[in-house]
Design an enzyme around this catalytic site. Structure first.
Site, mmCIF file in Angstrom:
data_model
loop_
_atom_site.group_PDB
_atom_site.id
_atom_site.type_symbol
_atom_site.label_atom_id
_atom_site.label_comp_id
_atom_site.label_asym_id
_atom_site.label_seq_id
_atom_site.Cartn_x
_atom_site.Cartn_y
_atom_site.Cartn_z
ATOM 1 N N THR A 292 78.953 97.906 1.709
ATOM 2 C CA THR A 292 77.961 97.514 0.702
ATOM 3 C C THR A 292 78.644 97.143 -0.599
ATOM 4 O O THR A 292 78.296 96.151 -1.257
ATOM 5 C CB THR A 292 76.967 98.664 0.462
ATOM 6 O OG1 THR A 292 76.319 98.971 1.698
ATOM 7 C CG2 THR A 292 75.930 98.291 -0.577
ATOM 8 N N SER B 229 71.575 108.106 6.629
ATOM 9 C CA SER B 229 70.374 108.555 5.917
ATOM 10 C C SER B 229 69.345 109.072 6.915
ATOM 11 O O SER B 229 69.160 108.499 7.988
ATOM 12 C CB SER B 229 69.767 107.399 5.115
ATOM 13 O OG SER B 229 70.658 106.955 4.106
ATOM 14 N N ASN C 58 69.731 103.086 1.263
ATOM 15 C CA ASN C 58 69.848 104.127 2.289
ATOM 16 C C ASN C 58 70.911 103.702 3.293
ATOM 17 O O ASN C 58 70.649 102.924 4.209
ATOM 18 C CB ASN C 58 68.498 104.336 2.974
ATOM 19 C CG ASN C 58 67.490 104.969 2.049
ATOM 20 O OD1 ASN C 58 67.547 106.158 1.764
ATOM 21 N ND2 ASN C 58 66.557 104.150 1.550
ATOM 22 N N GLU C 59 72.105 104.207 3.102
ATOM 23 C CA GLU C 59 73.247 103.817 3.916
ATOM 24 C C GLU C 59 73.201 104.508 5.280
ATOM 25 O O GLU C 59 72.404 105.436 5.501
ATOM 26 C CB GLU C 59 74.547 104.191 3.188
ATOM 27 C CG GLU C 59 74.749 103.482 1.848
ATOM 28 C CD GLU C 59 75.122 102.014 1.981
ATOM 29 O OE1 GLU C 59 74.924 101.424 3.061
ATOM 30 O OE2 GLU C 59 75.615 101.438 0.999
ATOM 31 N N PRO C 60 74.039 104.065 6.233
ATOM 32 C CA PRO C 60 74.127 104.746 7.528
ATOM 33 C C PRO C 60 74.307 106.244 7.350
ATOM 34 O O PRO C 60 75.104 106.692 6.524
ATOM 35 C CB PRO C 60 75.372 104.102 8.160
ATOM 36 C CG PRO C 60 75.396 102.716 7.592
ATOM 37 C CD PRO C 60 74.914 102.878 6.177
#
Length: 635
Positions: free
Chosen positions: A180, A165, A161-163
């Protein structure tokens, strides 16, 4: 962990447990999971676990496997759901989380295979949405996750869950953040080989778990941990959403917790039990916070930042300032091997004997010149007998084309050597058909090791270290041909033991850089420590008079408050240090494993050394071009 103060957790919004090291922390998590499984077994129920991959949970999995093999734990009643998987990804790929989980856990326990759930990275694109909905439904059908285990990424991601999300996000296909992908680049032998997408449980899926345990090790995670534990809740750092969870705990080692307020600046939260170490840290912090030289700090400055009781205890700001100023001044020396015929009572190193036998342990074949090249040059210039022990071959960090280049050179010299031509053809065919991340043949690993060895010898010659004083240990733990290494063994320790007992150094320099993202530095340091412990137990006479100095590698520098020896480097020596780094041509321009810093190694080294000198200067010390810092290890 820290006995300087009574803990005050007012800044922390998540329960945070700090252990001495990652092994102890991993054991605590494994015990908690085992306790849940056993409790559910007695109740005749399933234990539902959400599992993570990556380097962080591997030791925890090792303990769970150990419990099972000892007959203390069965997984017959366990159902697992993994957090994520790259997309696309074949399940038998060396990068697959299916393979990771099998190798680290599932192949070694008695779990029912139909109870294992890992996101499928081998789907057609149009099948993904339905698959993700079904994955969510399967979790709900078994009553939800009892415990969700998490790591944390440098962007603050949990799962993938990246920035950006959302708090209510569910299992889905996402695009990976560039940071990432850069962090994963070494595992895939290049960023271009890292998948751009992944299937991940959503933040909402994770938040539905009855309990969440997030684990983090090392200083490299300390800043993002501080944001997650103490910062505002925001989508740009998904881990901050965990502050909403009623039963979430962060399990950290001391290094990962080092940026938390209660660890880094305890005087801001509580009255401290002041000792010399804490006084030094606090005074340097205050000096840098206010942008004032140490000798200019006032009583009011100390009072304003929670250190009024220190002033009351010592007497005045002037007394504190002088105490710390003198401590810092005594760390600075241009004589890292000790200054002969000088009063050494206030110097980091002893005057006698002179010259000394100095042994530098270099985890990879270039860490010596990158991390302490200026000090190495100074030791040689001052007539010490300098040895360098290259602990690993560093062969996996050589690009394939370098092998072809060197073999073409050899072929041109030995034009009539049919056996050599046959070898070159074989190597070319292997490399032409090599898949990303595929392990090299033993032959190619050997050639790559020879390339690194020749570069290290070239750097030694440039620095004035005798070639016979360059020792290539090729520790066996490293020689897997893959990123993942074997645990070190008695064989690694014996090789190191034999070298130390042969050289009997007066001083040892070793890499204390525990934030090395690939772990080699950590293992190499543990091997040195274990060997020294053995020598101490055997009461080796030379060990009593040996000083051990720890340097930091390419990833970061020691904190000024921790440094016990700081060696100034002038402009001429900085140029020499860079030239020594340049001898490692296979690592020049573009390194195979750059970590999360895209600068070349010589740039990192130069800028880090200059930054250290600038910090000393800002504290009111003499102004130097650059500095290298060391911490003494008392064994």
């Amino acid at each position: 962990m820290n006995n300087h103060y009574q803990e005050d957790l007012r800044f922390e919004k998540i329960q945070t447990i700090i252990h001495e090291d990652s092994n102890i922390a991993s054991l605590s998590v494994a015990n908690e999971i085992a306790s849940l499984i056993n409790q559910k077994q007695k109740q005749g129920k399933h234990a539902v676990l959400g599992l993570a991959t990556g380097s962080t949970p591997t030791k925890m999995y090792d303990y769970l496997v150990q419990f099972h093999k000892e007959g203390r734990l069965s997984f017959k009643n366990v159902i697992t759901f993994n957090l994520d998987e790259y997309f696309p990804m074949e399940p038998d790929s060396i990068h697959s989380y299916v393979r990771f989980m099998n190798e680290h856990l599932f192949d070694h326990i008695d779990i029912e295979r139909h109870n294992i759930h890992i996101p499928n990275g081998n789907l057609n694109r149009d099948e993904v949405r339905k698959y993700c909905e079904d994955y969510e439904q399967k979790i709900q059908n078994v009553g939800g996750l009892d415990i969700q285990v998490l790591g944390i990424g440098r962007t603050g991601h949990i799962g993938f869950n990246e920035p950006g999300s959302a708090l209510n996000s569910k299992t889905r296909l996402i695009r990976l953040d560039r940071v990432t992908r850069l962090d994963a680049a070494s595992d895939f032998f290049g960023e271009e080989n890292v998948p751009k997408r992944a299937i991940t449980m959503g933040v909402g899926t994770i938040m539905d778990a009855k309990k969440i345990i997030l684990m983090a090790w090392g200083e490299g995670k300390s800043e993002i941990i501080k944001q997650a534990v103490e910062g505002k809740i925001r989508e740009s750092v998904p881990a901050t959403f965990l502050q909403h969870h009623e039963n979430c705990e962060f399990v950290l080692d001391g290094a990962a917790a080092s940026s938390l307020t209660r660890m880094k600046t305890p005087w801001l939260v509580t009255d401290c039990d002041w000792d010399d170490s804490l006084i030094k840290s606090a005074t340097i912090w205050l000096s840098e916070k206010l942008g004032k030289a140490i000798l200019k700090l006032t009583n009011e400055d100390y009072n304003e930042y929670g250190m009024g009781n220190l002033v009351a205890e010592i007497g005045s700001a002037e007394q504190i300032n002088l105490k710390v100023f003198n401590q810092l001044q005594h760390t600075i020396t241009g004589w890292p091997g000790g200054k002969p015929n000088a009063d050494d009572s206030q110097r980091p190193e002893r005057a006698a004997p002179h010259p000394k036998t100095s042994l530098i342990f270099s985890p990879h074949p270039d860490d010596d010149v990158i991390s302490m090249g200026g000090t190495l040059l100074r030791l040689v210039d001052q007539a010490h007998n300098v040895h360098v022990a290259y602990q690993t071959s560093g062969n996996i960090a050589v690009f394939d084309d370098e092998v072809i280049r060197f073999l073409d050179f050899a072929t041109d010299i030995q034009k009539d050597d049919k056996e050599l031509k046959k070898q070159v053809k074989k190597v070319r065919e292997f490399l032409a058909n090599k898949k990303p991340g595929e392990i090299d043949s033993a032959e190619i690993q050997h050639y790559k090791g020879l390339i690194r060895k020749s570069e290290a010898l070239a750097a030694c010659r440039y620095c004035g270290v005798k070639e016979k004083n360059a020792h290539f240990l090729n520790l066996p733990f490293y020689e897997t041909g893959a990123i993942r290494k074997k645990p070190y063994s008695d064989e690694d320790i014996q090789i190191t033991y034999d070298l130390l007992n042969t050289i009997k150094p007066h001083q040892i320099f070793a890499a204390g850089d525990l934030s090395d993202p690939h772990g080699t530095h950590r293992v190499c340091l543990e091997v040195v420590f274990k060997t020294l412990e053995r020598l101490k137990e055997e009461r080796a006479e030379w060990v009593r008079n040996c000083y051990v100095w720890l340097y930091r590698g390419a990833w970061q520098e020691w904190e000024i408050a921790d440094m016990e020896m700081a060696v100034p480097i002038g402009p001429k020596d900085m140029a020499r240090k860079k030239n020594a780094i340049f001898k490692h041509q296979s690592q020049k321009d573009s390194a195979m494993f750059p970590g999360n810093d895209e600068r070349e190694f010589w740039e990192r080294a130069e800028q880090r050394n200059k930054k250290t000198a600038n910090r000393y200067n800002a504290l009111g010390m003499a102004e130097y071009e650059a500095m290298e810092g060391f911490v003494r290890y008392n064994f």
